[in-house]
Write a protein that holds these residues in place. Structure first.
Motif, PDB file in Angstrom:
ATOM      1  N   HIS A  40       9.772 -25.527  16.873  1.00 47.46           N
ATOM      2  CA  HIS A  40       8.530 -26.054  17.431  1.00 47.46           C
ATOM      3  C   HIS A  40       8.395 -25.633  18.892  1.00 47.46           C
ATOM      4  O   HIS A  40       7.367 -25.872  19.521  1.00 47.46           O
ATOM      5  CB  HIS A  40       8.521 -27.585  17.334  1.00 47.46           C
ATOM      6  CG  HIS A  40       9.558 -28.211  18.212  1.00 47.46           C
ATOM      7  ND1 HIS A  40      10.863 -28.371  17.798  1.00 47.46           N
ATOM      8  CD2 HIS A  40       9.501 -28.661  19.477  1.00 47.46           C
ATOM      9  CE1 HIS A  40      11.564 -28.920  18.779  1.00 47.46           C
ATOM     10  NE2 HIS A  40      10.758 -29.109  19.817  1.00 47.46           N
ATOM     11  N   ASN A  76       3.058 -28.576  11.619  1.00 43.40           N
ATOM     12  CA  ASN A  76       4.027 -29.539  11.076  1.00 43.40           C
ATOM     13  C   ASN A  76       3.708 -29.800   9.612  1.00 43.40           C
ATOM     14  O   ASN A  76       2.552 -29.964   9.245  1.00 43.40           O
ATOM     15  CB  ASN A  76       3.963 -30.860  11.846  1.00 43.40           C
ATOM     16  CG  ASN A  76       4.689 -30.764  13.167  1.00 43.40           C
ATOM     17  OD1 ASN A  76       5.492 -29.858  13.368  1.00 43.40           O
ATOM     18  ND2 ASN A  76       4.386 -31.684  14.073  1.00 43.40           N
ATOM     19  N   GLU A 121      15.196 -25.047  13.962  1.00 41.22           N
ATOM     20  CA  GLU A 121      15.009 -25.858  15.174  1.00 41.22           C
ATOM     21  C   GLU A 121      16.276 -25.847  16.034  1.00 41.22           C
ATOM     22  O   GLU A 121      16.866 -26.902  16.311  1.00 41.22           O
ATOM     23  CB  GLU A 121      14.631 -27.300  14.800  1.00 41.22           C
ATOM     24  CG  GLU A 121      13.332 -27.434  14.045  1.00 41.22           C
ATOM     25  CD  GLU A 121      12.084 -27.140  14.902  1.00 41.22           C
ATOM     26  OE1 GLU A 121      12.248 -26.855  16.108  1.00 41.22           O
ATOM     27  OE2 GLU A 121      10.970 -27.174  14.361  1.00 41.22           O
TER      28      GLU A 121
END
Lengths: 263, 190
Positions: B171, B39, B140
Motif C-alpha cells: 500500500h 483495497n 506488504e
C-alpha cells in the motif's frame, strides 16, 4: 528416612532408565511448546496408560499396549491437526474414562492402574532400560534432523510449500516419536511424571536460554536434575515417585518466579 | 533479454470462490514488479496463487523450470518467549547476514524477543529476502517496519538484483514508485 537405599544396586536400573527419559522428554517438550502442542503430551500419556492397562488385561506386555495406544494417538493428532487442543482434550477424556473403568472392573488392572498414576519407577526392569536407551539413540538424532522443519513450521509456515515441498511427512514423524517417547516414559515413570518432564523444563528453558541450542541443553539438564532430586527424595522419604517429581518440578518453576502469562 | 521466470495469463484465484483477478504479466530475471489495486482487490491472494498457496480458478501460471520461490507473508506469529537468536532465524531460511543494516547486524546473537518490533520485522523480512531464490514475493513488506527499516529496504531493492525477479504488493505507493521497474494493475473479478 532411608537415603542408604540410593546406593542399593537394586535401584540402579530404575534410576538410569528414568535419567535417560528425563533427558529425552524435555527435548520433545521444547518442540511441542514451540508448536503450542504441549497439551498433546498429556493426551499421549493418558492414551499410553489406558493402552498399557488394556494390554495387561489381555495378557500382553504393558509396554507394547502403551506404545500402540500412543501410536494411535499420534496418528489421530496428525489427522485432526485442525482441531488443535480440542482433539487432545477428547483423547484425554477417552483415555481417562477407559482407564478408570478398567481399573474399577478388573482386579488385575486396579494394581497396575495405581502404579501408572502414582508412578512405579522402582519396578522398571532391564527391558525398560534397553527401550529407553534405544529411544534416546534414535530420537535425539531424529530430532536434530527435524529441528529445521519444526522451527520453520512455526516461523515461516509457507516456506516448504512455496518451494513445492511437503513438510507434512516430517511433521508426522515428529508426532510419532513424541508419542512413542511419552508412551515409554508413561509406562516407566507414570502419567503425570512423564507429562511434568515434557512440560516444565522447556517452560524454564524458554525463559532463560540465550538461544534455541542453549535452550535444548538447558531443558535436558533441568529435566535430569529435577528427576534426580525427585528420585532421591521419593526413595529416601518412601513416597510415590510421580507426585514427588511433579511437585519438585513445579517448585523449580516457582523458584524462578515465572510470570503466569508466560505459561 | 533476461530469462523469463514467470508468465501469468488471465489468473483468477480465491478460496471457496474466486476473489481476485484476472491478472496477466511476464516477469524476467532482474525485474521488480509491483501489483497495484484498490483495497480488497485481492493482491495478496494473487501473490499466493503464484506459488500455489491458494486455489486457482482460471488462467495459467508458467514457471521457469526449477524456479526457487521465497514468499514473505503478511502477519507473523508472536515470538515472545521463544529462545531463538537472529543467527538461528537466518539459518533456518538459508539467508545471508551480508548486507544487513549496521543497526541490526550487531544484534544477531541476541534473542529475537530482545529486539524492537521494527528490528524483528526487518529481520524476518530479510530472512525471506536474502535467500538463494530466483523469485521473491513480498506482501506488504513495509508493514510494522520503522522508518530506518523502510529506508534501508527501499535502498536495497533499488540496487540492481540481476539474479532474481521480485514481485511486491504494497500500500506504500512511495516504495512501489521508487523501486519497481514495472507496475501491473489488478482487476476486480466481475
Amino acid at each position: 528416612m532411608n537415603f542408604d537405599l540410593l546406593l542399593d544396586p537394586l535401584f540402579r536400573v530404575p534410576f538410569l532408565t528414568g535419567l535417560l527419559l528425563a533427558a529425552l522428554l524435555p527435548l520433545i517438550g521444547m518442540y511441542l511448546r514451540l508448536r503450542h502442542e504441549w497439551l498433546a503430551a498429556l493426551a499421549f500419556a493418558q492414551m499410553a496408560s489406558a493402552g498399557a492397562l488394556l494390554a495387561m488385561v489381555a495378557g500382553w506386555p504393558m509396554i507394547l499396549g502403551g506404545v500402540l495406544a500412543a501410536l494411535v494417538a499420534a496418528l489421530a493428532k496428525g489427522l485432526m491437526a485442525r482441531a488443535g487442543a480440542g482433539a487432545y482434550a477428547l483423547m484425554m477424556l477417552l483415555a481417562w474414562g477407559g482407564g478408570v473403568l478398567l481399573v474399577a472392573n478388573h482386579p488385575l488392572a486396579e494394581q497396575a492402574g495405581h502404579a501408572l498414576f502414582d508412578g512405579q519407577l522402582y519396578f522398571t526392569g532391564d527391558g525398560h532400560l534397553l527401550a529407553a536407551g534405544i529411544a534416546c539413540a534414535v530420537v535425539v538424532p531424529l530430532l536434530s534432523w527435524l529441528s529445521r522443519p519444526l522451527l520453520l513450521g512455526r516461523l515461516f509456515p509457507e516456506f516448504y510449500r512455496a518451494r513445492g515441498l511437503d513438510a507434512r511427512p516430517r511433521l508426522m514423524l515428529f508426532d510419532l516419536i513424541a508419542g512413542l517417547s511419552v508412551a515409554l516414559a508413561t509406562v516407566s515413570l507414570g502419567v503425570m511424571a512423564a507429562f511434568a518432564l515434557v512440560f516444565v523444563p522447556p517452560l524454564v528453558a524458554y525463559r532463560f536460554a540465550r538461544s534455541w541450542r542453549a535452550g535444548m541443553v538447558l531443558s535436558a539438564v533441568i529435566g535430569m536434575v529435577g528427576y534426580s532430586v525427585s528420585f532421591a527424595v521419593s526413595l529416601g522419604l518412601d513416597q510415590p515417585f510421580g507426585p514427588v517429581c511433579a511437585v519438585v518440578l513445579v517448585m523449580l518453576v516457582a523458584s524462578t518466579s515465572l510470570d503466569s502469562y508466560r505459561m | 533479454m533476461a530469462e523469463v521466470l514467470l508468465r501469468v495469463t488471465g489468473l483468477v484465484a480465491g478460496y471457496a470462490a474466486p476473489v481476485a483477478g484476472p491478472l496477466g504479466f511476464e516477469l524476467r530475471r532482474g525485474e521488480i514488479l509491483g501489483l497495484a489495486g484498490p483495497n480488497g482487490a485481492g493482491k495478496s491472494t494473487l501473490l499466493k496463487a503464484l506459488w500455489g498457496g491458494v486455489r486457482v480458478f482460471g488462467g495459467q501460471i508458467e514457471r521457469a523450470p526449477g524456479l526457487a520461490i521465497s514468499h514473505q507473508a503478511q502477519g507473523f506469529d508472536d515470538l515472545r518467549g521463544v529462545p531463538l537468536t537472529g543467527h538461528e532465524l537466518l539459518g533456518l531460511t538459508g539467508a545471508t547476514a551480508d548486507g544487513l543494516p549496521p543497526w541490526l547486524a550487531g544484534r544477531l546473537g541476541e534473542r529475537l524477543d530482545r529486539l524492537s518490533g521494527g528490528q524483528l520485522q526487518f529481520l524476518r523480512l530479510w530472512a525471506c529476502l536474502a535467500v538463494p531464490a530466483d523469485l521473491i514475493l513480498l506482501d506488504e513488506p513495509t508493514n510494522n517496519l520503522d522508518r530506518a527499516g523502510v529506508a534501508y529496504l527501499a535502498d536495497w531493492l533499488g540496487r540492481a538484483h540481476s539474479g532474481q525477479g521480485i514481485v511486491i504488493v504494497s500500500h506504500d505507493h512511495g516504495l512501489i514508485d521508487d523501486v519497481c521497474t514495472r507496475v501491473v494493475d489488478v482487476g476486480v473479478p466481475s
